[in-house]
Design a protein around this motif. Structure first.
Motif, PDB file in Angstrom:
ATOM      1  N   ASP A 136       0.828  -1.206   0.000  1.00  0.00           N
ATOM      2  CA  ASP A 136       0.000   0.000   0.000  1.00  0.00           C
ATOM      3  C   ASP A 136       0.862   1.255   0.000  1.00  0.00           C
ATOM      4  O   ASP A 136       0.511   2.253  -0.638  1.00  0.00           O
ATOM      5  CB  ASP A 136      -0.917  -0.011   1.227  1.00  0.00           C
ATOM      6  N   ARG A 137       1.966   1.213   0.710  1.00  0.00           N
ATOM      7  CA  ARG A 137       2.871   2.373   0.730  1.00  0.00           C
ATOM      8  C   ARG A 137       3.400   2.661  -0.664  1.00  0.00           C
ATOM      9  O   ARG A 137       3.411   3.818  -1.109  1.00  0.00           O
ATOM     10  CB  ARG A 137       4.038   2.104   1.693  1.00  0.00           C
ATOM     11  N   ALA A 138       3.822   1.621  -1.388  1.00  0.00           N
ATOM     12  CA  ALA A 138       4.333   1.824  -2.745  1.00  0.00           C
ATOM     13  C   ALA A 138       3.243   2.368  -3.657  1.00  0.00           C
ATOM     14  O   ALA A 138       3.505   3.228  -4.515  1.00  0.00           O
ATOM     15  CB  ALA A 138       4.885   0.514  -3.294  1.00  0.00           C
ATOM     16  N   ALA A 139       2.009   1.896  -3.481  1.00  0.00           N
ATOM     17  CA  ALA A 139       0.907   2.371  -4.318  1.00  0.00           C
ATOM     18  C   ALA A 139       0.612   3.842  -4.056  1.00  0.00           C
ATOM     19  O   ALA A 139       0.368   4.620  -4.989  1.00  0.00           O
ATOM     20  CB  ALA A 139      -0.334   1.521  -4.061  1.00  0.00           C
ATOM     21  N   VAL A 140       0.627   4.254  -2.787  1.00  0.00           N
ATOM     22  CA  VAL A 140       0.358   5.655  -2.432  1.00  0.00           C
ATOM     23  C   VAL A 140       1.440   6.568  -2.987  1.00  0.00           C
ATOM     24  O   VAL A 140       1.155   7.609  -3.607  1.00  0.00           O
ATOM     25  CB  VAL A 140       0.241   5.793  -0.906  1.00  0.00           C
ATOM     26  N   LEU A 141       2.706   6.202  -2.803  1.00  0.00           N
ATOM     27  CA  LEU A 141       3.803   7.051  -3.273  1.00  0.00           C
ATOM     28  C   LEU A 141       3.827   7.138  -4.797  1.00  0.00           C
ATOM     29  O   LEU A 141       4.255   8.146  -5.360  1.00  0.00           O
ATOM     30  CB  LEU A 141       5.133   6.510  -2.747  1.00  0.00           C
ATOM     31  N   SER A 142       3.364   6.096  -5.461  1.00  0.00           N
ATOM     32  CA  SER A 142       3.270   6.143  -6.921  1.00  0.00           C
ATOM     33  C   SER A 142       2.125   7.042  -7.368  1.00  0.00           C
ATOM     34  O   SER A 142       2.244   7.785  -8.351  1.00  0.00           O
ATOM     35  CB  SER A 142       3.091   4.724  -7.474  1.00  0.00           C
ATOM     36  N   ALA A 143       0.999   6.996  -6.638  1.00  0.00           N
ATOM     37  CA  ALA A 143      -0.184   7.765  -7.040  1.00  0.00           C
ATOM     38  C   ALA A 143       0.011   9.260  -6.886  1.00  0.00           C
ATOM     39  O   ALA A 143      -0.499  10.048  -7.694  1.00  0.00           O
ATOM     40  CB  ALA A 143      -1.394   7.296  -6.229  1.00  0.00           C
ATOM     41  N   VAL A 144       0.741   9.711  -5.865  1.00  0.00           N
ATOM     42  CA  VAL A 144       0.861  11.156  -5.609  1.00  0.00           C
ATOM     43  C   VAL A 144       1.793  11.835  -6.597  1.00  0.00           C
ATOM     44  O   VAL A 144       1.836  13.077  -6.647  1.00  0.00           O
ATOM     45  CB  VAL A 144       1.352  11.413  -4.167  1.00  0.00           C
ATOM     46  N   GLN A 145       2.499  11.054  -7.417  1.00  0.00           N
ATOM     47  CA  GLN A 145       3.428  11.670  -8.364  1.00  0.00           C
ATOM     48  C   GLN A 145       2.688  12.471  -9.437  1.00  0.00           C
ATOM     49  O   GLN A 145       3.260  13.403 -10.010  1.00  0.00           O
ATOM     50  CB  GLN A 145       4.309  10.605  -9.012  1.00  0.00           C
ATOM     51  N   VAL A 146       1.409  12.126  -9.703  1.00  0.00           N
ATOM     52  CA  VAL A 146       0.652  12.889 -10.702  1.00  0.00           C
ATOM     53  C   VAL A 146       0.362  14.307 -10.199  1.00  0.00           C
ATOM     54  O   VAL A 146       0.029  15.195 -10.985  1.00  0.00           O
ATOM     55  CB  VAL A 146      -0.671  12.184 -11.043  1.00  0.00           C
ATOM     56  N   LEU A 147       0.498  14.541  -8.884  1.00  0.00           N
ATOM     57  CA  LEU A 147       0.301  15.881  -8.313  1.00  0.00           C
ATOM     58  C   LEU A 147       1.610  16.642  -8.228  1.00  0.00           C
ATOM     59  O   LEU A 147       1.666  17.718  -7.627  1.00  0.00           O
ATOM     60  CB  LEU A 147      -0.318  15.764  -6.910  1.00  0.00           C
ATOM     61  N   ASN A 148       2.656  16.062  -8.840  1.00  0.00           N
ATOM     62  CA  ASN A 148       3.993  16.662  -8.825  1.00  0.00           C
ATOM     63  C   ASN A 148       4.550  16.736  -7.404  1.00  0.00           C
ATOM     64  O   ASN A 148       5.308  17.644  -7.059  1.00  0.00           O
ATOM     65  CB  ASN A 148       3.979  18.061  -9.458  1.00  0.00           C
ATOM     66  N   ILE A 149       4.166  15.788  -6.584  1.00  0.00           N
ATOM     67  CA  ILE A 149       4.696  15.690  -5.226  1.00  0.00           C
ATOM     68  C   ILE A 149       5.907  14.775  -5.251  1.00  0.00           C
ATOM     69  O   ILE A 149       5.838  13.643  -5.753  1.00  0.00           O
ATOM     70  CB  ILE A 149       3.625  15.149  -4.261  1.00  0.00           C
ATOM     71  N   LYS A 150       7.011  15.246  -4.720  1.00  0.00           N
ATOM     72  CA  LYS A 150       8.229  14.458  -4.612  1.00  0.00           C
ATOM     73  C   LYS A 150       8.335  13.961  -3.178  1.00  0.00           C
ATOM     74  O   LYS A 150       8.635  14.736  -2.265  1.00  0.00           O
ATOM     75  CB  LYS A 150       9.463  15.286  -4.974  1.00  0.00           C
ATOM     76  N   PRO A 151       8.066  12.669  -2.923  1.00  0.00           N
ATOM     77  CA  PRO A 151       8.013  12.164  -1.547  1.00  0.00           C
ATOM     78  C   PRO A 151       9.283  12.440  -0.745  1.00  0.00           C
ATOM     79  O   PRO A 151       9.199  12.881   0.411  1.00  0.00           O
ATOM     80  CB  PRO A 151       7.777  10.665  -1.731  1.00  0.00           C
ATOM     81  N   ASP A 152      10.447  12.214  -1.325  1.00  0.00           N
ATOM     82  CA  ASP A 152      11.691  12.418  -0.565  1.00  0.00           C
ATOM     83  C   ASP A 152      11.871  13.888  -0.201  1.00  0.00           C
ATOM     84  O   ASP A 152      12.271  14.227   0.927  1.00  0.00           O
ATOM     85  CB  ASP A 152      12.886  11.925  -1.386  1.00  0.00           C
ATOM     86  N   ARG A 153      11.582  14.786  -1.140  1.00  0.00           N
ATOM     87  CA  ARG A 153      11.734  16.211  -0.865  1.00  0.00           C
ATOM     88  C   ARG A 153      10.722  16.671   0.190  1.00  0.00           C
ATOM     89  O   ARG A 153      11.068  17.452   1.096  1.00  0.00           O
ATOM     90  CB  ARG A 153      11.539  17.000  -2.163  1.00  0.00           C
ATOM     91  N   MET A 154       9.503  16.152   0.101  1.00  0.00           N
ATOM     92  CA  MET A 154       8.486  16.557   1.080  1.00  0.00           C
ATOM     93  C   MET A 154       8.854  16.074   2.474  1.00  0.00           C
ATOM     94  O   MET A 154       8.675  16.785   3.472  1.00  0.00           O
ATOM     95  CB  MET A 154       7.121  16.028   0.663  1.00  0.00           C
ATOM     96  N   ARG A 155       9.370  14.872   2.572  1.00  0.00           N
ATOM     97  CA  ARG A 155       9.752  14.361   3.883  1.00  0.00           C
ATOM     98  C   ARG A 155      10.916  15.146   4.481  1.00  0.00           C
ATOM     99  O   ARG A 155      10.991  15.319   5.698  1.00  0.00           O
ATOM    100  CB  ARG A 155      10.120  12.880   3.767  1.00  0.00           C
ATOM    101  N   SER A 156      11.813  15.581   3.603  1.00  0.00           N
ATOM    102  CA  SER A 156      12.923  16.381   4.133  1.00  0.00           C
ATOM    103  C   SER A 156      12.447  17.753   4.598  1.00  0.00           C
ATOM    104  O   SER A 156      12.996  18.327   5.546  1.00  0.00           O
ATOM    105  CB  SER A 156      14.008  16.530   3.054  1.00  0.00           C
ATOM    106  N   HIS A 157      11.424  18.325   3.962  1.00  0.00           N
ATOM    107  CA  HIS A 157      10.887  19.623   4.386  1.00  0.00           C
ATOM    108  C   HIS A 157       9.973  19.495   5.592  1.00  0.00           C
ATOM    109  O   HIS A 157       9.808  20.466   6.345  1.00  0.00           O
ATOM    110  CB  HIS A 157      10.113  20.264   3.227  1.00  0.00           C
ATOM    111  N   HIS A 158       9.366  18.312   5.750  1.00  0.00           N
ATOM    112  CA  HIS A 158       8.448  18.091   6.866  1.00  0.00           C
ATOM    113  C   HIS A 158       8.867  16.822   7.601  1.00  0.00           C
ATOM    114  O   HIS A 158       8.218  15.776   7.494  1.00  0.00           O
ATOM    115  CB  HIS A 158       7.001  17.948   6.359  1.00  0.00           C
ATOM    116  N   PRO A 159       9.949  16.884   8.356  1.00  0.00           N
ATOM    117  CA  PRO A 159      10.433  15.689   9.060  1.00  0.00           C
ATOM    118  C   PRO A 159       9.443  15.241  10.134  1.00  0.00           C
ATOM    119  O   PRO A 159       8.752  16.049  10.743  1.00  0.00           O
ATOM    120  CB  PRO A 159      11.759  16.147   9.675  1.00  0.00           C
ATOM    121  N   THR A 160       9.394  13.940  10.333  1.00  0.00           N
ATOM    122  CA  THR A 160       8.501  13.370  11.336  1.00  0.00           C
ATOM    123  C   THR A 160       9.068  13.605  12.734  1.00  0.00           C
ATOM    124  O   THR A 160      10.242  13.335  12.999  1.00  0.00           O
ATOM    125  CB  THR A 160       8.314  11.866  11.097  1.00  0.00           C
ATOM    126  N   ILE A 161       8.203  14.082  13.604  1.00  0.00           N
ATOM    127  CA  ILE A 161       8.614  14.343  14.983  1.00  0.00           C
ATOM    128  C   ILE A 161       8.147  13.223  15.903  1.00  0.00           C
ATOM    129  O   ILE A 161       8.882  12.768  16.780  1.00  0.00           O
ATOM    130  CB  ILE A 161       8.042  15.698  15.469  1.00  0.00           C
TER     131      ILE A 161
END
Length: 496
Positions: A136-161
């Motif tokens: 499911d994680r792979a499916a979600v990260l693949s689906a959000v790419q159509v919104l021009n969301i870069k998962p690695d870049r977003m995680r670096s800008h919004h680190p998990t606390i």
């Protein structure tokens, strides 16, 4: 007597590959030894050669019938298969995002056309993806790419606390600039109960009608064998805002799904196999295909992998290949082989019977040897008409009349011409069996006709050497031979 499917083919297979194959070879040796001792070799050899000619024909056509996709040479029992095991990867394309709602109206995929809340939903899906199962994680990260969301870049800008479990929900806290933002992940009803508002172009209060619509959308998405998740977000200590929901499930190769249904309509029990390294969701596939969980041993296994199991017939298939074609061809080829074996054995047995009734010692051996040699060039043509019983009886009658007439002239001449009649009949049978089937090389009916003419000419010359009195009987015998050949070659032929 009831004729079972592929009876001759199964008999040939058991003699060649069965447990008693060595016993069969020993029986051949013992029978030949007894025939030599009793001086009955002329009687024992023709049926033995008939059997071995049939075995040779079976092996030849089985060798040329099946391609490389069959991981071992099929046997007739494989054509009588009842269970088919299909690798799930041949039907499923892996877990995909199959439906999304932002906030409650269902669409097939993420798109900015859904509204401004789509980016908020995509962000929540990206930052909570690690809390999902791997597929499911792979499916979600693949689906959000159509919104021009870069998962690695977003995680670096919004680190998990922080990450915690609260009221059946997974709560992920991330840094959002100078503030902290929480993202909620869970079942739609659970997420909606924690929310005081919903995002629909902008924030508005979450009403009872919204709760009902969320439940309806969740049930609608779940009908497609999907796992339904919902997301919400809140800044610092604010109340959560419901963002939307999505369904994750197995994407299908539709042609493969149709092929699986066709296999079931053929009377086969279809089972799904999920390899350890496979990407398919087995439970979702079973639900979509309405297949129960079977645990029977498979007769045939359709798989993209190379397997070592020799009991099950493993057939190599790639995603996108037809699943019905290998099994249909398997049945068709063995039906063709069985049909050819029956006609071959019948026609060869007919010629041997004629030769035996002529009481000639060397003609049966010569005839069977020639026919065994010609088995290499026999083709298979399912459209060729079968020889009719009246025609076969006419062949026997003509041959025996020829023998009776010539015996009054000369016993030696009668033996020779009877053999000539038998050989002519055998070659006619070969011409009849030649078709567009699988063969070692192209055959020419003209060559077979020339070979028959040479044998007949030798018989004619031999008769002339016996004296001019034998000329008329020989001409009559040749005419009878020609009649037999035409009767066999054209009996039952479609006039078109």
């Amino acid at each position: 007597m009831k004729v079972h499917p592929y009876q001759l083919s199964r008999w040939c297979s058991s003699l060649i590959h069965g447990r008693n194959k060595w016993l069969w070879l020993a029986a051949n040796v013992i029978l030949l030894a007894l025939a030599l001792l009793l001086r009955l070799l002329w009687l024992a050899l023709p049926p033995l050669l008939l059997i071995h000619a049939t075995l040779a024909l079976y092996l030849l056509h089985r060798h040329h019938a099946f391609g490389e996709c069959y991981q071992r040479k099929p046997c007739p029992q494989d054509a009588l298969c009842e269970t088919v095991l299909i690798d799930a990867d041949l039907i499923g394309q892996g877990t995909r995002l199959r439906a999304v709602a932002q906030p409650v109206d269902v669409a097939e995929s993420l798109s900015l056309r859904l509204g401004s809340g789509t980016l908020l939903l995509g962000t929540a899906m990206t930052l909570t993806a690690d809390a999902l199962p791997p597929a499911d994680r792979a499916a979600v990260l693949s689906a959000v790419q159509v919104l021009n969301i870069k998962p690695d870049r977003m995680r670096s800008h919004h680190p998990t606390i922080a990450r915690e479990e609260l009221n059946h929900l997974t709560v992920i806290t991330v840094r959002d600039g100078m503030s902290q933002r929480r993202y909620y992940l869970g079942q739609p009803a659970d997420v909606a109960r924690q929310c005081a508002s919903i995002w629909e172009g902008s924030t508005r209060p979450l009403t009872e009608q919204d709760h009902l619509q969320i439940q309806d959308s969740s049930r609608y998405i779940a009908q497609g064998a999907c796992r339904v998740y919902a997301w919400a977000t809140a800044l610092d200590n604010e109340a959560p805002v419901f963002l939307g929901l999505a369904g994750l499930g197995e994407a299908l190769h539709l042609p493969a799904l149709q092929d699986a249904a066709a296999l079931r309509s053929m009377g086969l029990t279809v089972m799904l196999d999920d390899a350890e390294h496979g990407q398919a969701d087995l439970e979702s596939l079973r639900a979509l295909m309405e297949l129960p969980a079977h645990h029977a041993r498979a007769d045939i296994h359709l798989t993209p992998r190379t397997l070592g199991d020799q009991k099950t017939l493993n057939i190599t298939c790639r995603p996108g290949d037809s699943l019905t074609e290998p099994i249909s061809l398997l049945r068709q080829h063995f039906h063709t082989i069985e049909d050819t074996l029956r006609r071959f054995a019948l026609l060869l047995g007919l010629t041997l019977l004629t030769a035996l009734l002529s009481a000639c010692q060397w003609i049966p051996v010569l005839l069977t040897g020639l026919t065994l040699l010609s088995a290499i060039t026999i083709g298979v043509d399912l459209t060729a008409p079968k020889l009719r019983w009246p025609s076969m009886l006419a062949v026997c009658l003509l041959a025996l009349l020829s023998r009776a007439f010539l015996s009054a002239q000369s016993a030696e001449l009668a033996f020779m011409v009877s053999g000539c009649v038998s050989i002519t009949a055998a070659f006619s049978a070969i011409v009849r069996l030649c078709g567009k089937g699988f063969t070692l090389y192209a055959r020419s009916p003209l060559a077979i006709t020339i070979a028959s003419a040479v044998m007949l000419l030798c018989t004619l010359v031999y008769g002339l050497l016996q004296g001019t009195a034998a000329l008329l009987p020989l001409v009559l015998a040749l005419l009878i031979s020609a009649a037999i050949a035409l009767l066999i070659a054209f009996s039952g032929r479609d006039p078109r």
